[in-house]
Motif scaffolding. Structure first.
Motif, PDB file in Angstrom:
ATOM      1  N   LEU A 162       3.094 -34.563   6.159  1.00  0.00           N
ATOM      2  CA  LEU A 162       2.680 -33.717   7.336  1.00  0.00           C
ATOM      3  C   LEU A 162       2.416 -34.673   8.334  1.00  0.00           C
ATOM      4  O   LEU A 162       1.513 -35.632   8.296  1.00  0.00           O
ATOM      5  CB  LEU A 162       1.474 -32.642   7.073  1.00  0.00           C
ATOM      6  CG  LEU A 162       1.866 -31.771   5.791  1.00  0.00           C
ATOM      7  CD1 LEU A 162       0.515 -30.800   5.659  1.00  0.00           C
ATOM      8  CD2 LEU A 162       3.032 -30.993   6.039  1.00  0.00           C
ATOM      9  N   LEU A 163       2.834 -34.365   9.499  1.00  0.00           N
ATOM     10  CA  LEU A 163       2.077 -34.585  10.758  1.00  0.00           C
ATOM     11  C   LEU A 163       1.254 -33.581  11.557  1.00  0.00           C
ATOM     12  O   LEU A 163       1.633 -32.547  11.730  1.00  0.00           O
ATOM     13  CB  LEU A 163       3.111 -35.008  11.884  1.00  0.00           C
ATOM     14  CG  LEU A 163       2.722 -35.631  12.962  1.00  0.00           C
ATOM     15  CD1 LEU A 163       2.262 -36.937  12.800  1.00  0.00           C
ATOM     16  CD2 LEU A 163       4.002 -35.720  14.169  1.00  0.00           C
ATOM     17  N   VAL A 164       0.119 -34.137  11.727  1.00  0.00           N
ATOM     18  CA  VAL A 164      -0.953 -33.033  12.140  1.00  0.00           C
ATOM     19  C   VAL A 164      -1.485 -33.706  13.678  1.00  0.00           C
ATOM     20  O   VAL A 164      -1.818 -34.850  13.611  1.00  0.00           O
ATOM     21  CB  VAL A 164      -2.241 -32.848  11.200  1.00  0.00           C
ATOM     22  CG1 VAL A 164      -3.157 -31.868  11.955  1.00  0.00           C
ATOM     23  CG2 VAL A 164      -1.684 -32.422  10.086  1.00  0.00           C
ATOM     24  N   GLU A 165      -1.642 -33.028  14.629  1.00  0.00           N
ATOM     25  CA  GLU A 165      -2.092 -33.324  15.895  1.00  0.00           C
ATOM     26  C   GLU A 165      -3.384 -32.644  16.209  1.00  0.00           C
ATOM     27  O   GLU A 165      -3.604 -31.529  16.121  1.00  0.00           O
ATOM     28  CB  GLU A 165      -1.131 -32.896  17.151  1.00  0.00           C
ATOM     29  CG  GLU A 165      -1.231 -33.605  18.330  1.00  0.00           C
ATOM     30  CD  GLU A 165      -2.166 -32.563  19.149  1.00  0.00           C
ATOM     31  OE1 GLU A 165      -2.983 -33.115  19.950  1.00  0.00           O
ATOM     32  OE2 GLU A 165      -2.463 -31.494  19.003  1.00  0.00           O
ATOM     33  N   TRP A 166      -4.316 -33.607  16.689  1.00  0.00           N
ATOM     34  CA  TRP A 166      -5.634 -33.237  17.022  1.00  0.00           C
ATOM     35  C   TRP A 166      -6.211 -33.961  18.004  1.00  0.00           C
ATOM     36  O   TRP A 166      -6.264 -35.033  18.285  1.00  0.00           O
ATOM     37  CB  TRP A 166      -6.690 -33.132  15.875  1.00  0.00           C
ATOM     38  CG  TRP A 166      -7.882 -32.751  16.029  1.00  0.00           C
ATOM     39  CD1 TRP A 166      -8.344 -31.425  16.054  1.00  0.00           C
ATOM     40  CD2 TRP A 166      -9.118 -33.605  16.417  1.00  0.00           C
ATOM     41  NE1 TRP A 166      -9.737 -31.266  16.360  1.00  0.00           N
ATOM     42  CE2 TRP A 166     -10.040 -32.659  16.626  1.00  0.00           C
ATOM     43  CE3 TRP A 166      -9.404 -34.970  16.389  1.00  0.00           C
ATOM     44  CZ2 TRP A 166     -11.520 -33.013  16.883  1.00  0.00           C
ATOM     45  CZ3 TRP A 166     -10.831 -35.211  16.945  1.00  0.00           C
ATOM     46  CH2 TRP A 166     -11.845 -34.409  17.257  1.00  0.00           C
ATOM     47  N   GLN A 167      -6.371 -33.182  18.827  1.00  0.00           N
ATOM     48  CA  GLN A 167      -6.922 -33.863  20.551  1.00  0.00           C
ATOM     49  C   GLN A 167      -6.150 -35.194  20.823  1.00  0.00           C
ATOM     50  O   GLN A 167      -6.572 -36.126  21.428  1.00  0.00           O
ATOM     51  CB  GLN A 167      -8.387 -34.080  20.118  1.00  0.00           C
ATOM     52  CG  GLN A 167      -9.330 -32.904  20.310  1.00  0.00           C
ATOM     53  CD  GLN A 167     -10.930 -33.357  20.376  1.00  0.00           C
ATOM     54  OE1 GLN A 167     -11.146 -34.555  20.199  1.00  0.00           O
ATOM     55  NE2 GLN A 167     -11.416 -32.345  20.152  1.00  0.00           N
ATOM     56  N   GLY A 168      -4.745 -34.819  20.858  1.00  0.00           N
ATOM     57  CA  GLY A 168      -3.896 -35.703  21.596  1.00  0.00           C
ATOM     58  C   GLY A 168      -3.446 -36.834  20.586  1.00  0.00           C
ATOM     59  O   GLY A 168      -2.986 -37.882  20.942  1.00  0.00           O
ATOM     60  N   THR A 169      -3.879 -36.969  19.131  1.00  0.00           N
ATOM     61  CA  THR A 169      -3.788 -37.838  18.256  1.00  0.00           C
ATOM     62  C   THR A 169      -2.988 -37.533  17.326  1.00  0.00           C
ATOM     63  O   THR A 169      -3.417 -36.490  16.432  1.00  0.00           O
ATOM     64  CB  THR A 169      -4.979 -38.645  17.916  1.00  0.00           C
ATOM     65  OG1 THR A 169      -5.612 -39.109  18.990  1.00  0.00           O
ATOM     66  CG2 THR A 169      -4.972 -39.717  16.856  1.00  0.00           C
ATOM     67  N   ASP A 170      -2.055 -38.275  16.706  1.00  0.00           N
ATOM     68  CA  ASP A 170      -1.252 -37.834  15.547  1.00  0.00           C
ATOM     69  C   ASP A 170      -1.728 -38.251  14.234  1.00  0.00           C
ATOM     70  O   ASP A 170      -1.923 -39.413  14.293  1.00  0.00           O
ATOM     71  CB  ASP A 170       0.142 -38.241  15.816  1.00  0.00           C
ATOM     72  CG  ASP A 170       0.966 -37.619  16.940  1.00  0.00           C
ATOM     73  OD1 ASP A 170       0.653 -36.281  17.158  1.00  0.00           O
ATOM     74  OD2 ASP A 170       1.796 -38.138  17.452  1.00  0.00           O
ATOM     75  N   TYR A 171      -1.836 -37.491  13.205  1.00  0.00           N
ATOM     76  CA  TYR A 171      -2.395 -37.862  11.997  1.00  0.00           C
ATOM     77  C   TYR A 171      -1.321 -37.549  11.009  1.00  0.00           C
ATOM     78  O   TYR A 171      -0.755 -36.623  10.940  1.00  0.00           O
ATOM     79  CB  TYR A 171      -3.613 -37.249  11.768  1.00  0.00           C
ATOM     80  CG  TYR A 171      -4.838 -37.688  12.438  1.00  0.00           C
ATOM     81  CD1 TYR A 171      -5.849 -38.583  12.214  1.00  0.00           C
ATOM     82  CD2 TYR A 171      -5.069 -37.116  13.485  1.00  0.00           C
ATOM     83  CE1 TYR A 171      -6.789 -39.021  12.829  1.00  0.00           C
ATOM     84  CE2 TYR A 171      -6.302 -37.392  14.409  1.00  0.00           C
ATOM     85  CZ  TYR A 171      -7.055 -38.285  13.987  1.00  0.00           C
ATOM     86  OH  TYR A 171      -8.158 -38.711  14.786  1.00  0.00           O
ATOM     87  N   LEU A 172      -1.180 -38.728   9.953  1.00  0.00           N
ATOM     88  CA  LEU A 172      -0.447 -38.487   8.659  1.00  0.00           C
ATOM     89  C   LEU A 172      -1.449 -37.885   7.790  1.00  0.00           C
ATOM     90  O   LEU A 172      -2.533 -38.418   7.418  1.00  0.00           O
ATOM     91  CB  LEU A 172      -0.051 -39.836   8.413  1.00  0.00           C
ATOM     92  CG  LEU A 172       0.936 -39.878   7.243  1.00  0.00           C
ATOM     93  CD1 LEU A 172       1.580 -41.374   6.950  1.00  0.00           C
ATOM     94  CD2 LEU A 172       0.333 -39.614   5.723  1.00  0.00           C
ATOM     95  N   VAL A 173      -0.830 -36.619   7.371  1.00  0.00           N
ATOM     96  CA  VAL A 173      -1.646 -35.890   6.088  1.00  0.00           C
ATOM     97  C   VAL A 173      -0.664 -35.823   4.945  1.00  0.00           C
ATOM     98  O   VAL A 173       0.402 -35.206   5.379  1.00  0.00           O
ATOM     99  CB  VAL A 173      -2.180 -34.676   6.740  1.00  0.00           C
ATOM    100  CG1 VAL A 173      -2.878 -33.938   5.504  1.00  0.00           C
ATOM    101  CG2 VAL A 173      -3.216 -34.902   7.929  1.00  0.00           C
ATOM    102  N   ASP A 174      -1.118 -35.996   3.774  1.00  0.00           N
ATOM    103  CA  ASP A 174      -0.353 -35.942   2.770  1.00  0.00           C
ATOM    104  C   ASP A 174      -0.977 -35.441   1.429  1.00  0.00           C
ATOM    105  O   ASP A 174      -1.994 -36.239   1.195  1.00  0.00           O
ATOM    106  CB  ASP A 174       0.653 -37.125   2.394  1.00  0.00           C
ATOM    107  CG  ASP A 174       1.425 -37.043   1.263  1.00  0.00           C
ATOM    108  OD1 ASP A 174       1.646 -36.030   0.740  1.00  0.00           O
ATOM    109  OD2 ASP A 174       2.259 -38.115   1.075  1.00  0.00           O
ATOM    110  N   ALA A 175      -0.798 -34.312   0.962  1.00  0.00           N
ATOM    111  CA  ALA A 175      -1.642 -34.064  -0.264  1.00  0.00           C
ATOM    112  C   ALA A 175      -0.726 -33.979  -1.612  1.00  0.00           C
ATOM    113  O   ALA A 175      -1.116 -33.429  -2.495  1.00  0.00           O
ATOM    114  CB  ALA A 175      -1.915 -32.433  -0.244  1.00  0.00           C
ATOM    115  N   GLY A 176       0.434 -34.765  -1.575  1.00  0.00           N
ATOM    116  CA  GLY A 176       1.486 -34.346  -2.690  1.00  0.00           C
ATOM    117  C   GLY A 176       2.179 -35.707  -3.001  1.00  0.00           C
ATOM    118  O   GLY A 176       3.166 -35.836  -3.548  1.00  0.00           O
TER     119      GLY A 176
END
Length: 275
Positions: free
Chosen positions: A113-127
């Motif tokens: 997943l790519l998650v955007e928060w306050q203008g910053t992109d984060y890699l998120v992966d639960a699998g």
């Protein structure tokens, strides 16, 4: 009519307490708790069962039946939960290089997943099984990033990004990905291949993983390993299918389906020399 998503049931399943708001702290807590309470496992393809990816099936299996799943199941469920909390998020695809030879040219068979928060992109992966990141990773941060378990880093490679983890003091490549959004149909094609091809690792092995506070629990056929946060590794061979199923129900917190059929399948794998 599609089944509505029950955010309350999901948060209860992962033991999340507090107000689910779109903050970085909440994102990190949801990712950590998801990896702790929702195990990675391949019991469905191992038993020859279908792996549906619609939201109703994901909620039934991972939440109500207290099961786990592989990357598409975990990250599609997490994607919906994060969107309901208020995050902007989308699904991506990666080519897996973990434990692959240097000249490997793997297909795109992993979801992240790519998650955007306050203008910053984060890699998120639960699998990602035994190396699932347990904290969000800034996409364009070149420095080492700490998580509740290993250190990670995300390296840009042209239009691609490479995710690496520090394991036993060495950096190991996990996967490479780009930022093109994937659709459910893309995941369904890859998932069908992984859950049906006779040589798929998910069809031919018993696999389970869970990232707990005491360390990463990992099961491959009859080989159980606990990787401690301090780098210490504890490993042992299981006596057979009965002990493997017991471990699935205790250490991995899985409500094991069709125990007799699963035990017979695991015994067949061990007799074939995959232990």
């Amino acid at each position: 009519m599609a089944e509505p998503f029950d955010l309350h049931a999901y948060l209860k399943r992962i033991a999340f307490h507090g107000e689910p708001r779109a903050t970085l702290a909440v994102l990190a807590e949801i990712q950590r708790l998801h990896a702790q309470h929702l195990p990675f496992e391949n019991l469905s393809p191992l038993l020859g069962e279908a792996v549906p990816l619609d939201l109703a099936a994901l909620q039934q299996k991972l939440i109500r039946q207290r099961r786990g799943g592989y990357c598409y199941e975990h990250n599609l469920l997490l994607l919906e939960a994060l969107r309901r909390v208020g995050f902007r998020a989308r699904g991506l695809a990666a080519r897996v290089f973990w434990n692959a030879p240097a000249d490997a040219r793997p297909p795109q068979t992993h979801m992240l997943l790519l998650v955007e928060w306050q203008g910053t992109d984060y890699l998120v992966d639960a699998g990602f099984g035994g190396m699932t990141p347990t904290g969000p990773l800034r996409l364009r941060e070149r420095d080492v990033q700490r998580t509740p378990h290993e250190d990670f880093r995300v390296r840009p490679e042209g239009r691609l990004f490479a995710l690496e983890a520090r394991v036993a003091a060495a950096w190991k490549l996990i996967y490479k990905f780009d930022l093109e959004e994937q659709w459910l149909a893309d995941y369904e094609v890859a998932s069908w291949y992984l859950s049906h091809h006779p040589e798929s690792m998910f069809v031919t092995n018993l696999i389970a993983a869970r990232a707990a506070p005491e360390g990463r629990h990992s099961l491959l056929n009859d080989r159980y390993t606990l990787y401690r946060p301090d780098g210490h590794r504890e490993e042992r061979a299981l006596a057979g299918a009965t002990e493997a199923l017991e471990l699935l129900g205790t250490v991995f917190a899985i409500d094991v389906p069709d125990a007799d059929a699963l035990a017979a399948r695991v015994e067949a794998i061990l007799k074939a020399g995959k232990g």
